[in-house]
Design a protein around this motif. Structure first.
Motif, PDB file in Angstrom:
ATOM      1  N   PHE A 137      57.442  13.810 -20.836  1.00  0.00           N
ATOM      2  CA  PHE A 137      58.384  14.040 -19.744  1.00  0.00           C
ATOM      3  C   PHE A 137      59.802  13.601 -20.121  1.00  0.00           C
ATOM      4  O   PHE A 137      60.765  14.362 -19.998  1.00  0.00           O
ATOM      5  N   ALA A 138      59.946  12.369 -20.590  1.00  0.00           N
ATOM      6  CA  ALA A 138      61.277  11.863 -20.948  1.00  0.00           C
ATOM      7  C   ALA A 138      61.872  12.659 -22.106  1.00  0.00           C
ATOM      8  O   ALA A 138      63.079  12.950 -22.123  1.00  0.00           O
ATOM      9  N   LYS A 139      61.035  13.046 -23.061  1.00  0.00           N
ATOM     10  CA  LYS A 139      61.512  13.803 -24.216  1.00  0.00           C
ATOM     11  C   LYS A 139      62.031  15.171 -23.808  1.00  0.00           C
ATOM     12  O   LYS A 139      63.063  15.644 -24.324  1.00  0.00           O
ATOM     13  N   ILE A 140      61.358  15.823 -22.872  1.00  0.00           N
ATOM     14  CA  ILE A 140      61.784  17.140 -22.403  1.00  0.00           C
ATOM     15  C   ILE A 140      63.180  17.064 -21.787  1.00  0.00           C
ATOM     16  O   ILE A 140      64.062  17.877 -22.091  1.00  0.00           O
ATOM     17  N   LEU A 141      63.397  16.075 -20.943  1.00  0.00           N
ATOM     18  CA  LEU A 141      64.708  15.932 -20.307  1.00  0.00           C
ATOM     19  C   LEU A 141      65.779  15.546 -21.315  1.00  0.00           C
ATOM     20  O   LEU A 141      66.913  16.024 -21.239  1.00  0.00           O
ATOM     21  N   GLY A 153      63.390   5.449 -21.102  1.00  0.00           N
ATOM     22  CA  GLY A 153      64.064   6.298 -22.058  1.00  0.00           C
ATOM     23  C   GLY A 153      65.535   5.960 -22.131  1.00  0.00           C
ATOM     24  O   GLY A 153      65.983   4.941 -21.610  1.00  0.00           O
ATOM     25  N   LYS A 154      66.267   6.850 -22.749  1.00  0.00           N
ATOM     26  CA  LYS A 154      67.717   6.693 -22.825  1.00  0.00           C
ATOM     27  C   LYS A 154      68.346   8.049 -22.528  1.00  0.00           C
ATOM     28  O   LYS A 154      69.175   8.563 -23.266  1.00  0.00           O
ATOM     29  N   ILE A 155      67.934   8.629 -21.397  1.00  0.00           N
ATOM     30  CA  ILE A 155      68.322   9.983 -21.036  1.00  0.00           C
ATOM     31  C   ILE A 155      69.740   9.984 -20.453  1.00  0.00           C
ATOM     32  O   ILE A 155      70.033   9.233 -19.518  1.00  0.00           O
ATOM     33  N   ASN A 167      60.638   0.053 -24.722  1.00  0.00           N
ATOM     34  CA  ASN A 167      61.689   0.918 -25.248  1.00  0.00           C
ATOM     35  C   ASN A 167      62.705   0.118 -26.048  1.00  0.00           C
ATOM     36  O   ASN A 167      63.593  -0.508 -25.492  1.00  0.00           O
ATOM     37  N   SER A 168      62.575   0.152 -27.365  1.00  0.00           N
ATOM     38  CA  SER A 168      63.482  -0.614 -28.209  1.00  0.00           C
ATOM     39  C   SER A 168      64.887  -0.025 -28.232  1.00  0.00           C
ATOM     40  O   SER A 168      65.848  -0.708 -28.583  1.00  0.00           O
ATOM     41  N   GLU A 169      65.048   1.260 -27.835  1.00  0.00           N
ATOM     42  CA  GLU A 169      66.357   1.901 -27.853  1.00  0.00           C
ATOM     43  C   GLU A 169      67.288   1.360 -26.773  1.00  0.00           C
ATOM     44  O   GLU A 169      68.502   1.539 -26.856  1.00  0.00           O
ATOM     45  N   SER A 170      66.753   0.720 -25.774  1.00  0.00           N
ATOM     46  CA  SER A 170      67.574   0.301 -24.638  1.00  0.00           C
ATOM     47  C   SER A 170      68.162  -1.088 -24.801  1.00  0.00           C
ATOM     48  O   SER A 170      68.760  -1.618 -23.872  1.00  0.00           O
ATOM     49  N   GLY A 171      68.008  -1.677 -25.969  1.00  0.00           N
ATOM     50  CA  GLY A 171      68.546  -3.028 -26.150  1.00  0.00           C
ATOM     51  C   GLY A 171      67.836  -4.005 -25.243  1.00  0.00           C
ATOM     52  O   GLY A 171      66.620  -4.011 -25.130  1.00  0.00           O
ATOM     53  N   TRP A 172      68.617  -4.828 -24.571  1.00  0.00           N
ATOM     54  CA  TRP A 172      68.049  -5.832 -23.667  1.00  0.00           C
ATOM     55  C   TRP A 172      67.951  -5.298 -22.240  1.00  0.00           C
ATOM     56  O   TRP A 172      68.155  -6.023 -21.274  1.00  0.00           O
ATOM     57  N   ASN A 173      67.624  -4.023 -22.103  1.00  0.00           N
ATOM     58  CA  ASN A 173      67.570  -3.398 -20.787  1.00  0.00           C
ATOM     59  C   ASN A 173      66.317  -2.553 -20.649  1.00  0.00           C
ATOM     60  O   ASN A 173      65.658  -2.231 -21.639  1.00  0.00           O
ATOM     61  N   ALA A 174      66.015  -2.172 -19.424  1.00  0.00           N
ATOM     62  CA  ALA A 174      64.905  -1.262 -19.158  1.00  0.00           C
ATOM     63  C   ALA A 174      65.350  -0.256 -18.110  1.00  0.00           C
ATOM     64  O   ALA A 174      65.776  -0.626 -17.018  1.00  0.00           O
ATOM     65  N   THR A 222      65.006   4.380 -17.116  1.00  0.00           N
ATOM     66  CA  THR A 222      64.554   5.718 -17.480  1.00  0.00           C
ATOM     67  C   THR A 222      65.757   6.606 -17.811  1.00  0.00           C
ATOM     68  O   THR A 222      65.813   7.225 -18.856  1.00  0.00           O
ATOM     69  N   PHE A 223      66.722   6.652 -16.911  1.00  0.00           N
ATOM     70  CA  PHE A 223      67.947   7.402 -17.142  1.00  0.00           C
ATOM     71  C   PHE A 223      69.063   6.413 -17.483  1.00  0.00           C
ATOM     72  O   PHE A 223      69.384   5.536 -16.684  1.00  0.00           O
ATOM     73  N   TYR A 224      69.653   6.585 -18.657  1.00  0.00           N
ATOM     74  CA  TYR A 224      70.808   5.755 -19.013  1.00  0.00           C
ATOM     75  C   TYR A 224      72.016   6.163 -18.175  1.00  0.00           C
ATOM     76  O   TYR A 224      72.795   5.305 -17.731  1.00  0.00           O
ATOM     77  N   GLU A 225      72.164   7.474 -17.954  1.00  0.00           N
ATOM     78  CA  GLU A 225      73.295   7.959 -17.160  1.00  0.00           C
ATOM     79  C   GLU A 225      72.913   9.268 -16.495  1.00  0.00           C
ATOM     80  O   GLU A 225      72.320  10.149 -17.124  1.00  0.00           O
ATOM     81  N   ASN A 226      73.218   9.391 -15.213  1.00  0.00           N
ATOM     82  CA  ASN A 226      73.025  10.646 -14.499  1.00  0.00           C
ATOM     83  C   ASN A 226      74.378  11.232 -14.134  1.00  0.00           C
ATOM     84  O   ASN A 226      75.137  10.639 -13.382  1.00  0.00           O
ATOM     85  N   ASN A 227      74.667  12.406 -14.695  1.00  0.00           N
ATOM     86  CA  ASN A 227      75.868  13.156 -14.344  1.00  0.00           C
ATOM     87  C   ASN A 227      75.531  14.428 -13.575  1.00  0.00           C
ATOM     88  O   ASN A 227      76.418  15.211 -13.259  1.00  0.00           O
ATOM     89  N   GLY A 228      74.248  14.628 -13.322  1.00  0.00           N
ATOM     90  CA  GLY A 228      73.797  15.832 -12.641  1.00  0.00           C
ATOM     91  C   GLY A 228      73.332  15.526 -11.232  1.00  0.00           C
ATOM     92  O   GLY A 228      73.909  14.690 -10.528  1.00  0.00           O
ATOM     93  N   THR A 229      72.240  16.195 -10.833  1.00  0.00           N
ATOM     94  CA  THR A 229      71.696  16.041  -9.482  1.00  0.00           C
ATOM     95  C   THR A 229      70.206  15.749  -9.559  1.00  0.00           C
ATOM     96  O   THR A 229      69.459  16.461 -10.234  1.00  0.00           O
ATOM     97  N   ILE A 230      69.789  14.701  -8.861  1.00  0.00           N
ATOM     98  CA  ILE A 230      68.376  14.343  -8.731  1.00  0.00           C
ATOM     99  C   ILE A 230      68.076  14.305  -7.238  1.00  0.00           C
ATOM    100  O   ILE A 230      68.734  13.567  -6.490  1.00  0.00           O
ATOM    101  N   LYS A 231      67.087  15.100  -6.795  1.00  0.00           N
ATOM    102  CA  LYS A 231      66.905  15.230  -5.351  1.00  0.00           C
ATOM    103  C   LYS A 231      65.452  15.524  -4.986  1.00  0.00           C
ATOM    104  O   LYS A 231      64.644  15.925  -5.819  1.00  0.00           O
ATOM    105  N   ASN A 232      65.137  15.290  -3.701  1.00  0.00           N
ATOM    106  CA  ASN A 232      63.830  15.633  -3.118  1.00  0.00           C
ATOM    107  C   ASN A 232      62.677  15.075  -3.943  1.00  0.00           C
ATOM    108  O   ASN A 232      61.686  15.753  -4.220  1.00  0.00           O
ATOM    109  N   LEU A 233      62.789  13.816  -4.311  1.00  0.00           N
ATOM    110  CA  LEU A 233      61.864  13.218  -5.274  1.00  0.00           C
ATOM    111  C   LEU A 233      61.274  11.925  -4.733  1.00  0.00           C
ATOM    112  O   LEU A 233      61.959  11.137  -4.071  1.00  0.00           O
TER     113      LEU A 233
END
Length: 298
Positions: free
Chosen positions: A75-79, A102-104, A127-134, A136-147
């Motif tokens: 799922f994360a890879k697809i996005l 992830g780091k999406i 997730n080792s890519e996120s440094g000292w954080n956890a 799913t989305f590193y940044e959202n510039n779009g739209t996430i809705k009805n979820l």
């Protein structure tokens, strides 16, 4: 028919449809008029001689990529590989208790259509890519809705933990069930159930937050909707549900917010109005916010 009912002094509480042709505008016209619409079957399109039933078919329609349980492992890879795509859920996606991190950097659209991403954890160690954080989305510039989001938050060893680290886009009509399973009380640790830093728009969201036995939350360590609301960010029509009354919806309020409230239980929301005029999506409300809709209809 609705006009006749209203002229008679009665109230239309909903409109039922046996077979709906979703590719025509009738449903949206009814929703825009403020009516609740329920259909037994929704025909979304006809393709290659087949009937495509809206929320049950996994084939792309109108350039929308439909994601289902079959996509769970990737799922994360697809996005991440197509971050500007247009996605919709075709079913609930159950992660089986695994981490969903992830780091999406997302710039597309993710329409849950009332389905859930559920049974996952936010866990720094996954997730080792996120440094000292956890997150799913590193940044959202779009739209996430009805979820619907249904997950367990594990304490980050340092810094930040949130489903979305920074929101610069739009988040609307999202319902979150979050179980905080570990204490969050160290100096550098900050957590948010939905968004860590909001520079965009968050509207019409509900976060229902519970805590495992013995979990302690330090002062200003946890937010339900956003930890920081800044740089022109806007939070509107959002509710937090938690028995810990000292957990704020927004910890640091440096921008605009309106109608943001914390209540002790979901039943406290049963008397609230969730109208289309205020931005609550009536098409998917009964699914996305089922816990509230059931209380209102009881």
């Amino acid at each position: 028919l609705a006009n006749i009912v209203q002229q008679a002094g009665s109230e239309v509480v909903g409109i039922g449809i046996v077979i709906e042709k979703s590719f025509q505008p009738g449903r949206q016209r009814l929703i825009d008029a403020g009516f609740r619409v329920e259909s037994l079957a929704r025909v979304q399109a006809f393709k290659d001689g087949k009937v495509i039933f809206g929320e049950e078919d996994s084939e792309p329609v109108d350039n929308t990529i439909i994601l289902t349980q079959e996509n769970m492992a990737n799922f994360a890879k697809i996005l991440a590989e197509n971050p500007n795509g247009k996605y919709a859920l075709g079913s609930d996606v159950d992660f089986g208790g695994k981490a969903f991190v992830g780091k999406i950097i997302f710039g597309g659209m993710l329409d849950g259509r009332g389905f859930a991403l559920k049974n996952f954890t936010l866990d720094f160690g996954a997730n080792s890519e996120s440094g000292w954080n956890a997150y799913t989305f590193y940044e959202n510039n779009g739209t996430i809705k009805n979820l619907i989001l249904d997950y367990t938050m594990k304490d980050s060893p340092n810094n930040n933990i949130a489903f979305i680290m920074t929101n610069k886009g739009t988040i609307e009509n999202v319902y979150v069930n979050c179980l905080v399973s570990e204490t969050i009380n160290e100096e550098y640790r900050k957590a948010a159930v939905l968004v860590q830093t909001n520079n965009g728009t968050i509207t019409n969201c509900v976060a229902n937050v519970t805590f495992a036995d013995g979990v302690a939350i330090g002062d200003k360590k946890l937010a339900t909707i956003a930890h920081y609301n800044s740089n022109g960010g806007s939070v509107k029509n959002c509710y937090a549900v938690t028995l810990k009354s000292d957990i704020p919806t927004i910890v640091y309020q440096w921008a605009n917010s309106k109608n943001v409230e914390t209540v002790a239980s979901l039943s406290d929301l049963a008397s609230r109005t969730f109208d289309a005029a205020d931005g609550w999506n009536q098409e998917y409300f009964a699914k996305t916010f089922k816990a509230i809709a059931d209380l209102k209809n009881a």
